[in-house]
Scaffold this active site. Structure first.
Site, PDB file in Angstrom:
ATOM      1  N   ASP A 197       1.374  -1.165   0.307  1.00 18.67           N
ATOM      2  CA  ASP A 197       0.187   0.150  -0.102  1.00 18.67           C
ATOM      3  C   ASP A 197       0.817   1.561  -0.449  1.00 18.67           C
ATOM      4  O   ASP A 197       2.164   1.599   0.366  1.00 18.67           O
ATOM      5  CB  ASP A 197      -0.950  -0.490   1.787  1.00 18.67           C
ATOM      6  CG  ASP A 197      -1.478   1.569   1.662  1.00 18.67           C
ATOM      7  OD1 ASP A 197      -2.169   2.221   0.210  1.00 18.67           O
ATOM      8  OD2 ASP A 197      -1.628   1.972   2.530  1.00 18.67           O
ATOM      9  N   ASP A 211      -0.079   4.839   0.563  1.00 18.07           N
ATOM     10  CA  ASP A 211      -0.150   5.950   2.424  1.00 18.07           C
ATOM     11  C   ASP A 211       0.325   5.612   3.185  1.00 18.07           C
ATOM     12  O   ASP A 211      -1.048   5.026   4.037  1.00 18.07           O
ATOM     13  CB  ASP A 211      -1.842   7.168   1.849  1.00 18.07           C
ATOM     14  CG  ASP A 211      -1.189   7.417   0.624  1.00 18.07           C
ATOM     15  OD1 ASP A 211      -0.271   7.993   0.317  1.00 18.07           O
ATOM     16  OD2 ASP A 211      -2.166   7.674   0.419  1.00 18.07           O
ATOM     17  N   ASN A 255      -5.300   3.666  -3.809  1.00 19.79           N
ATOM     18  CA  ASN A 255      -6.750   4.211  -3.989  1.00 19.79           C
ATOM     19  C   ASN A 255      -6.335   5.716  -3.929  1.00 19.79           C
ATOM     20  O   ASN A 255      -5.603   5.848  -3.061  1.00 19.79           O
ATOM     21  CB  ASN A 255      -7.291   3.959  -3.119  1.00 19.79           C
ATOM     22  CG  ASN A 255      -8.484   2.105  -2.942  1.00 19.79           C
ATOM     23  OD1 ASN A 255      -7.875   1.631  -4.037  1.00 19.79           O
ATOM     24  ND2 ASN A 255      -9.124   2.154  -1.980  1.00 19.79           N
ATOM     25  N   HIS A 304     -10.256   6.326  -9.253  1.00 19.52           N
ATOM     26  CA  HIS A 304     -11.330   6.681  -9.140  1.00 19.52           C
ATOM     27  C   HIS A 304     -12.262   6.603  -7.879  1.00 19.52           C
ATOM     28  O   HIS A 304     -11.690   6.742  -6.705  1.00 19.52           O
ATOM     29  CB  HIS A 304     -12.159   5.274 -10.046  1.00 19.52           C
ATOM     30  CG  HIS A 304     -11.990   5.052 -11.167  1.00 19.52           C
ATOM     31  ND1 HIS A 304     -11.258   3.784 -12.065  1.00 19.52           N
ATOM     32  CD2 HIS A 304     -11.303   5.214 -12.276  1.00 19.52           C
ATOM     33  CE1 HIS A 304     -10.752   4.067 -13.160  1.00 19.52           C
ATOM     34  NE2 HIS A 304     -11.200   4.874 -13.281  1.00 19.52           N
ATOM     35  N   LYS A 364      -9.664  -0.853  -4.158  1.00 17.82           N
ATOM     36  CA  LYS A 364      -9.145  -1.736  -3.303  1.00 17.82           C
ATOM     37  C   LYS A 364     -10.785  -1.356  -2.547  1.00 17.82           C
ATOM     38  O   LYS A 364     -11.152  -0.798  -2.411  1.00 17.82           O
ATOM     39  CB  LYS A 364      -8.063  -1.088  -2.282  1.00 17.82           C
ATOM     40  CG  LYS A 364      -6.397  -1.626  -3.709  1.00 17.82           C
ATOM     41  CD  LYS A 364      -5.664  -1.034  -2.093  1.00 17.82           C
ATOM     42  CE  LYS A 364      -5.435   0.019  -2.079  1.00 17.82           C
ATOM     43  NZ  LYS A 364      -3.561   0.361  -0.682  1.00 17.82           N
ATOM     44  N   ASP A 392      -1.244  -0.775   5.857  1.00 17.46           N
ATOM     45  CA  ASP A 392      -1.199  -0.390   7.504  1.00 17.46           C
ATOM     46  C   ASP A 392      -3.138  -0.207   7.525  1.00 17.46           C
ATOM     47  O   ASP A 392      -4.022   0.338   8.422  1.00 17.46           O
ATOM     48  CB  ASP A 392      -1.199   0.971   7.643  1.00 17.46           C
ATOM     49  CG  ASP A 392      -1.705   2.169   6.715  1.00 17.46           C
ATOM     50  OD1 ASP A 392      -1.533   1.843   5.217  1.00 17.46           O
ATOM     51  OD2 ASP A 392      -1.567   3.308   6.863  1.00 17.46           O
TER      52      ASP A 392
HETATM   53 ZN   LIG Z   1     -10.744   2.540  -9.780  1.00 19.12          ZN
END
Ligand SMILES: [Zn+2]
Length: 445
Positions: free
Chosen positions: A266, A268, A309, A349, A370, A395
């Site tokens: 991941d 962030d 994301n 998105h 996700k 996380d």
């Molecule tokens: Zn997407």
């Protein structure tokens, strides 16, 4: 396909280990580097090989003989057709191409004799052909981008710029370095010959040809970005690393004709410090142990791929350009510590529409956000990854659920986002204090 190997290098920096042999003949696991290169080519069906020799070229010729029988030096055949071009005086990294242009096929592989390679050349050739490229450079992130020439590509992998290590460069840049393996159109050899006709015999491939073509937008030149093993043996330390990696099987495991193992990360709160929605490059700072952890992944058999994301794009809070700047800062900070990502996928998105300033066409219920697995499926295909032998580290429980949805093992970090609410009710395989501890768990598993 044909291959030209520039094997005239003197290897001054390696003189302590090479003594009276040319650099391409330095031994790795009892075999000269050049023989490893030839075996790699042969395995991919490339058997028409031209060796360009210079310094101590007779040592090379004696070892490989003429390919028509047993080598007197080794008593064994190599199963390839080798011919030679011997430079009387050094012609630079490309000068020989002008001299042998009539012996070249329409497209050919060019590689330098000081590289240890384990490449799926057929995959590389397919890319070159699909792009209708005039010159394709094998490019990859390395552990010292700050003192390497950096290649700049656009979203189609076309090379649009070249940042030399000795010139001032943009503060933040993507870690992409030319490895020294090329697929070239014969036209390139014509360009070399043109330069030589003007009286300049010594021609440098990068300086006199490739960067000029990029600068003048005279040709379509592409970067083939690959996680496969290509390392130069410029120093005794690098030679030792290659010997170690060859012995442990990492070189072969990273060949993209084999299924890859990957640690998905991941972004962030895992790679960079958690700050909530990150919208500006100024907010990008690495998490305390992230570079150290990713560096460990880089020297293991695992790939390191970031999956994130980024609904801030759909919400209109961060432009694609700013996101690129954020990522370039992350790559630069990682590169400063000798670490790099083998890939990065983001979902721009967001499903809920109706907000001011949003980007309407990105407000969709996509397949990549996700905990959906769209980004993982894309990486699986792009990098030939075996998801069942891969890990997802993050996380939040969102990351854990994403990993579970793709059939992977998962690790949840205690660090990063403090809100560890678990609306999925999922259970990670392990819990670790930070990324470094997570990577240790995986590598000792
Ligand atoms: Zn997407």
């Amino acid at each position: 396909m044909q291959a030209v190997i520039m094997a005239g290098g003197k290897g001054t920096r390696l003189s302590a280990v090479t003594h009276d042999i040319p650099k391409p003949m330095v031994s790795i696991a009892g075999k000269p580097l050049l023989e490893h290169q030839i075996e790699n080519l042969k395995k991919c069906g490339i058997t028409d090989i031209i060796l360009v020799t210079g310094y101590l070229g007779d040592v090379i010729e004696k070892y490989f003989y003429d390919g028509k029988g047993l080598s007197p030096a080794t008593g064994k055949p190599f199963g390839v057709d080798i011919s030679y071009y011997s430079e009387e005086t050094p012609l630079g990294t490309a000068g020989a191409l002008g001299k042998i242009k009539d012996r070249l096929q329409e497209n050919f592989v060019l590689l330098f004799g000081d590289l240890f390679t384990c490449i799926d050349y057929q995959r590389f050739i397919k890319f070159h052909e699909e792009k209708k490229s005039e010159a394709t450079l094998f490019v990859h992130p390395n552990s010292h981008p700050y003192d390497s020439d950096i290649v700049i590509t656009d979203s189609t992998d076309k090379i649009i710029g070249w940042s030399c290590k000795n010139t001032e460069r943009n503060k933040y840049y993507k870690n992409l370095v030319n490895a020294g393996v090329y697929i070239l159109d014969r036209k390139i050899a014509e360009y070399v010959s043109d330069i030589q006709r003007c009286g300049k015999e010594k021609v440098d491939l990068e300086k006199d040809i490739i960067t000029k073509l990029i600068e003048n937008k005279d040709a379509d030149i592409y970067g083939y970005i690959s996680s496969e093993y290509v390392k130069d043996l410029g120093t005794p330390e690098r030679l030792e690393t290659v010997k170690k990696d060859h012995f442990s099987g990492i070189c072969e495991k990273r060949n993209l004709s084999n299924k890859q193992k990957c640690i998905f990360l991941d972004r962030d709160g895992t790679v960079n410090k958690y700050v909530g929605f990150l919208r500006r490059s100024e907010q990008m700072e690495l998490a305390p142990t992230a570079a150290e952890a990713i560096k460990k992944i880089n020297s293991s058999e695992y790939l390191a791929v970031i999956i994130t994301n980024q609904p801030v794009i759909a919400r209109g809070e961060c432009s694609i350009e700013e996101l690129e700047k954020i990522h370039n800062k992350m790559y630069t900070l990682l590169g400063n510590e000798g670490a790099y990502a083998d890939g990065l996928y983001y979902c721009p998105h967001h499903p809920d529409g109706g907000f001011e300033g949003e980007v309407k066409e990105l407000k969709i219920n996509c397949d990549c956000r996700k905990p959906k697995t769209g980004m993982l499926r894309k990486a699986e295909k792009d990098l030939n990854i075996d998801l069942s032998r891969s890990w997802f580290v993050g996380d939040t429980y969102l990351d854990v659920q994403t990993g579970i949805n793709a059939g992977m093992k998962t690790i949840l970090l205690r660090s990063g986002d403090e809100n560890k609410s678990n609306k999925y009710g999922c259970v990670p395989d392990h819990i670790a204090n930070d990324l470094n501890e997570a990577v240790d768990i995986i590598l000792n598993n």
